[in-house]
Design a protein around this motif. Sequence first.
Motif, PDB file in Angstrom:
ATOM      1  N   TYR A 139       1.038  -1.208  -0.150  1.00  0.00           N
ATOM      2  CA  TYR A 139      -0.130  -0.046  -0.096  1.00  0.00           C
ATOM      3  C   TYR A 139       1.010   1.299  -0.241  1.00  0.00           C
ATOM      4  CZ  TYR A 139      -2.888  -3.803   1.900  1.00  0.00           C
ATOM      5  OH  TYR A 139      -3.621  -4.925   2.122  1.00  0.00           O
ATOM      6  N   ALA A 140       0.316   2.330  -0.127  1.00  0.00           N
ATOM      7  CA  ALA A 140       0.794   3.850  -0.171  1.00  0.00           C
ATOM      8  C   ALA A 140       2.272   3.748  -0.908  1.00  0.00           C
ATOM      9  CB  ALA A 140       0.946   3.853   1.488  1.00  0.00           C
ATOM     10  N   ARG A 141       3.420   3.979  -0.035  1.00  0.00           N
ATOM     11  CA  ARG A 141       4.713   4.129  -1.200  1.00  0.00           C
ATOM     12  C   ARG A 141       5.158   2.864  -1.566  1.00  0.00           C
ATOM     13  NH1 ARG A 141       7.977   8.321  -0.333  1.00  0.00           N
ATOM     14  NH2 ARG A 141       9.075   7.145  -2.189  1.00  0.00           N
ATOM     15  N   GLY A 142       4.578   1.682  -0.979  1.00  0.00           N
ATOM     16  CA  GLY A 142       5.029   0.554  -1.589  1.00  0.00           C
ATOM     17  C   GLY A 142       4.610   0.201  -3.192  1.00  0.00           C
ATOM     18  N   LEU A 143       3.567   1.241  -3.528  1.00  0.00           N
ATOM     19  CA  LEU A 143       3.038   0.882  -4.946  1.00  0.00           C
ATOM     20  C   LEU A 143       4.045   1.722  -5.876  1.00  0.00           C
ATOM     21  CD1 LEU A 143      -0.636   2.001  -4.193  1.00  0.00           C
ATOM     22  CD2 LEU A 143       0.341  -0.394  -4.934  1.00  0.00           C
ATOM     23  N   ASP A 144       4.850   2.685  -5.467  1.00  0.00           N
ATOM     24  CA  ASP A 144       5.874   3.536  -6.122  1.00  0.00           C
ATOM     25  C   ASP A 144       6.717   2.635  -7.176  1.00  0.00           C
ATOM     26  OD1 ASP A 144       4.868   5.568  -4.823  1.00  0.00           O
ATOM     27  OD2 ASP A 144       6.807   6.190  -3.994  1.00  0.00           O
ATOM     28  N   ARG A 145       6.918   1.343  -6.776  1.00  0.00           N
ATOM     29  CA  ARG A 145       7.777   0.553  -7.788  1.00  0.00           C
ATOM     30  C   ARG A 145       7.260   0.217  -9.115  1.00  0.00           C
ATOM     31  NH1 ARG A 145       8.964  -5.024  -4.732  1.00  0.00           N
ATOM     32  NH2 ARG A 145      10.187  -5.158  -6.598  1.00  0.00           N
ATOM     33  N   PHE A 146       5.784   0.527  -9.098  1.00  0.00           N
ATOM     34  CA  PHE A 146       5.078  -0.129 -10.079  1.00  0.00           C
ATOM     35  C   PHE A 146       4.912   1.332 -11.195  1.00  0.00           C
ATOM     36  CE2 PHE A 146       3.736  -2.593  -6.687  1.00  0.00           C
ATOM     37  CZ  PHE A 146       4.181  -3.811  -7.189  1.00  0.00           C
ATOM     38  N   LEU A 147       5.378   2.478 -10.924  1.00  0.00           N
ATOM     39  CA  LEU A 147       5.246   3.423 -11.482  1.00  0.00           C
ATOM     40  C   LEU A 147       6.365   4.058 -12.560  1.00  0.00           C
ATOM     41  CD1 LEU A 147       3.678   6.171  -8.585  1.00  0.00           C
ATOM     42  CD2 LEU A 147       2.303   4.722 -10.536  1.00  0.00           C
ATOM     43  N   VAL A 148       6.312   3.488 -13.719  1.00  0.00           N
ATOM     44  CA  VAL A 148       7.376   3.537 -14.516  1.00  0.00           C
ATOM     45  C   VAL A 148       7.596   4.957 -15.176  1.00  0.00           C
ATOM     46  CG1 VAL A 148       8.151   3.081 -17.047  1.00  0.00           C
ATOM     47  CG2 VAL A 148       6.788   1.126 -15.583  1.00  0.00           C
ATOM     48  N   THR A 149       6.588   5.698 -14.905  1.00  0.00           N
ATOM     49  CA  THR A 149       6.671   7.225 -15.428  1.00  0.00           C
ATOM     50  C   THR A 149       7.741   7.888 -14.399  1.00  0.00           C
ATOM     51  OG1 THR A 149       4.538   7.437 -16.311  1.00  0.00           O
ATOM     52  CG2 THR A 149       5.426   9.510 -15.677  1.00  0.00           C
ATOM     53  N   HIS A 150       7.494   7.681 -13.027  1.00  0.00           N
ATOM     54  CA  HIS A 150       8.255   8.212 -12.042  1.00  0.00           C
ATOM     55  C   HIS A 150       9.770   7.582 -12.275  1.00  0.00           C
ATOM     56  CE1 HIS A 150       5.229   9.219  -8.548  1.00  0.00           C
ATOM     57  NE2 HIS A 150       5.306  10.089  -9.540  1.00  0.00           N
ATOM     58  N   LYS A 151       9.950   6.390 -12.570  1.00  0.00           N
ATOM     59  CA  LYS A 151      11.413   5.876 -12.872  1.00  0.00           C
ATOM     60  C   LYS A 151      12.095   6.500 -13.975  1.00  0.00           C
ATOM     61  CE  LYS A 151      10.434   2.964  -9.250  1.00  0.00           C
ATOM     62  NZ  LYS A 151      10.949   3.716  -8.122  1.00  0.00           N
ATOM     63  N   LEU A 152      11.365   6.752 -14.763  1.00  0.00           N
ATOM     64  CA  LEU A 152      11.986   7.649 -16.217  1.00  0.00           C
ATOM     65  C   LEU A 152      12.290   8.872 -15.857  1.00  0.00           C
ATOM     66  CD1 LEU A 152       9.489   6.075 -19.234  1.00  0.00           C
ATOM     67  CD2 LEU A 152      11.974   5.569 -18.576  1.00  0.00           C
ATOM     68  N   LEU A 153      11.342   9.480 -14.826  1.00  0.00           N
ATOM     69  CA  LEU A 153      11.654  10.979 -14.710  1.00  0.00           C
ATOM     70  C   LEU A 153      12.693  11.019 -13.828  1.00  0.00           C
ATOM     71  CD1 LEU A 153       8.057  12.490 -14.224  1.00  0.00           C
ATOM     72  CD2 LEU A 153       9.828  13.125 -16.058  1.00  0.00           C
ATOM     73  N   ASP A 154      12.933  10.010 -12.971  1.00  0.00           N
ATOM     74  CA  ASP A 154      14.112   9.939 -11.734  1.00  0.00           C
ATOM     75  C   ASP A 154      15.439  10.036 -12.355  1.00  0.00           C
ATOM     76  OD1 ASP A 154      12.258  10.023  -9.746  1.00  0.00           O
ATOM     77  OD2 ASP A 154      12.420   7.876  -9.328  1.00  0.00           O
ATOM     78  N   VAL A 155      15.299   9.829 -13.733  1.00  0.00           N
ATOM     79  CA  VAL A 155      17.117   9.825 -14.296  1.00  0.00           C
ATOM     80  C   VAL A 155      17.240  11.151 -15.067  1.00  0.00           C
ATOM     81  CG1 VAL A 155      17.290   7.308 -14.207  1.00  0.00           C
ATOM     82  CG2 VAL A 155      16.424   8.402 -16.555  1.00  0.00           C
ATOM     83  N   THR A 156      16.125  11.971 -14.851  1.00  0.00           N
ATOM     84  CA  THR A 156      16.423  13.194 -15.817  1.00  0.00           C
ATOM     85  C   THR A 156      16.787  14.350 -14.633  1.00  0.00           C
ATOM     86  OG1 THR A 156      14.046  13.818 -15.480  1.00  0.00           O
ATOM     87  CG2 THR A 156      14.438  12.512 -17.185  1.00  0.00           C
ATOM     88  N   PRO A 157      17.548  15.301 -15.125  1.00  0.00           N
ATOM     89  CA  PRO A 157      17.845  16.391 -14.274  1.00  0.00           C
ATOM     90  C   PRO A 157      16.707  17.120 -13.633  1.00  0.00           C
ATOM     91  CG  PRO A 157      19.069  16.562 -16.382  1.00  0.00           C
ATOM     92  CD  PRO A 157      17.782  15.565 -16.524  1.00  0.00           C
ATOM     93  N   LEU A 158      15.544  17.099 -14.376  1.00  0.00           N
ATOM     94  CA  LEU A 158      14.236  17.821 -13.599  1.00  0.00           C
ATOM     95  C   LEU A 158      13.519  16.936 -12.422  1.00  0.00           C
ATOM     96  CD1 LEU A 158      13.039  20.345 -16.516  1.00  0.00           C
ATOM     97  CD2 LEU A 158      14.406  20.860 -14.634  1.00  0.00           C
ATOM     98  N   GLY A 159      13.800  15.701 -12.509  1.00  0.00           N
ATOM     99  CA  GLY A 159      13.123  14.772 -11.870  1.00  0.00           C
ATOM    100  C   GLY A 159      11.456  14.780 -11.912  1.00  0.00           C
ATOM    101  N   ARG A 160      11.048  14.252 -10.829  1.00  0.00           N
ATOM    102  CA  ARG A 160       9.572  14.202 -10.948  1.00  0.00           C
ATOM    103  C   ARG A 160       8.689  15.708 -11.022  1.00  0.00           C
ATOM    104  NH1 ARG A 160       8.567   9.165  -6.759  1.00  0.00           N
ATOM    105  NH2 ARG A 160      10.136   7.927  -7.690  1.00  0.00           N
ATOM    106  N   GLN A 161       9.374  16.649 -10.598  1.00  0.00           N
ATOM    107  CA  GLN A 161       8.694  17.994 -10.554  1.00  0.00           C
ATOM    108  C   GLN A 161       7.358  18.121  -9.985  1.00  0.00           C
ATOM    109  OE1 GLN A 161       9.152  19.406 -14.927  1.00  0.00           O
ATOM    110  NE2 GLN A 161      10.081  17.291 -15.148  1.00  0.00           N
ATOM    111  N   ASP A 162       7.114  17.516  -8.721  1.00  0.00           N
ATOM    112  CA  ASP A 162       5.907  17.552  -7.923  1.00  0.00           C
ATOM    113  C   ASP A 162       5.812  18.908  -7.370  1.00  0.00           C
ATOM    114  OD1 ASP A 162       5.577  14.858  -8.746  1.00  0.00           O
ATOM    115  OD2 ASP A 162       6.511  14.160  -6.800  1.00  0.00           O
ATOM    116  N   ASP A 163       6.630  19.393  -6.853  1.00  0.00           N
ATOM    117  CA  ASP A 163       6.491  21.125  -6.248  1.00  0.00           C
ATOM    118  C   ASP A 163       5.878  21.976  -7.290  1.00  0.00           C
ATOM    119  OD1 ASP A 163       7.347  19.687  -4.095  1.00  0.00           O
ATOM    120  OD2 ASP A 163       9.695  20.629  -4.275  1.00  0.00           O
TER     121      ASP A 163
END
Length: 224
Positions: free
Chosen positions: A189-213
């Motif tokens: 549950y909760a953050r345990g679901l993050d591993r299934f978010l491929v969009t996040h994983k792709l953004l994590d290797v970019t300079p701008l990251g997830r840009q959530d803020d």
Amino acid sequence: MSPNVVSRDEWLKARKDLLIKEKAATRAQDALDAELRGLPMVKLENDYKFDGPNGQVGLADLFDGRKQLVVYHFMLGPGDTAPCTGCAFLADNLPANLSHLKSRKTSLVLISRAPFAVIEKVKKKMGWEIPWYSSLGSDFNYDFHVTLDESIAPFKGSDEMKSTIKGDLPGLSVFSRDEGTIYHTYSTYARGLDRFLVTHKLLDVTPLGRQDDENGDWKLHDEY
């Protein structure tokens, strides 16, 4: 963000230093995944029923003849007509083509408490092909702690969650089948679901990251 510009040699040294940490993290994740696969199982006694495109079916039917079943608990409750944006984002990150999973004796489905007629409308609007079933009238959501209501089923999570959360939650559960017996092997549950978010994983290797803020929560994919 001001770029940190260096020479190629300086970049290569920094990249090699990071690679050491990446490899250590990969080995640690491999070990954790092996431990996860070795978790003990719980034999299911309840004969859960679900509504789908061919009427009412049992949990065994959702395996579709395979040995393993992955269930994403999608937040779409009895009174909802629009999908939760977080669950929709995760559903967009699940494989559009399930052939690879099926080749490994594994089925994937979504399950929600909304009536199946509502599920069909949402599924068509979002263009998803993953099988999606309604657990309305079943104890399924309560038993796997993705619908919280102490008056119906005791809550077994942390005291902090117990005091602040009531209603539906997202989650993912895994089941295994051996002949006629079904076992519950894993839930997260909760953050345990993050591993299934491929969009996040792709953004994590970019300079701008997830840009959530800057951008806040994700939107439904047809609202951009």
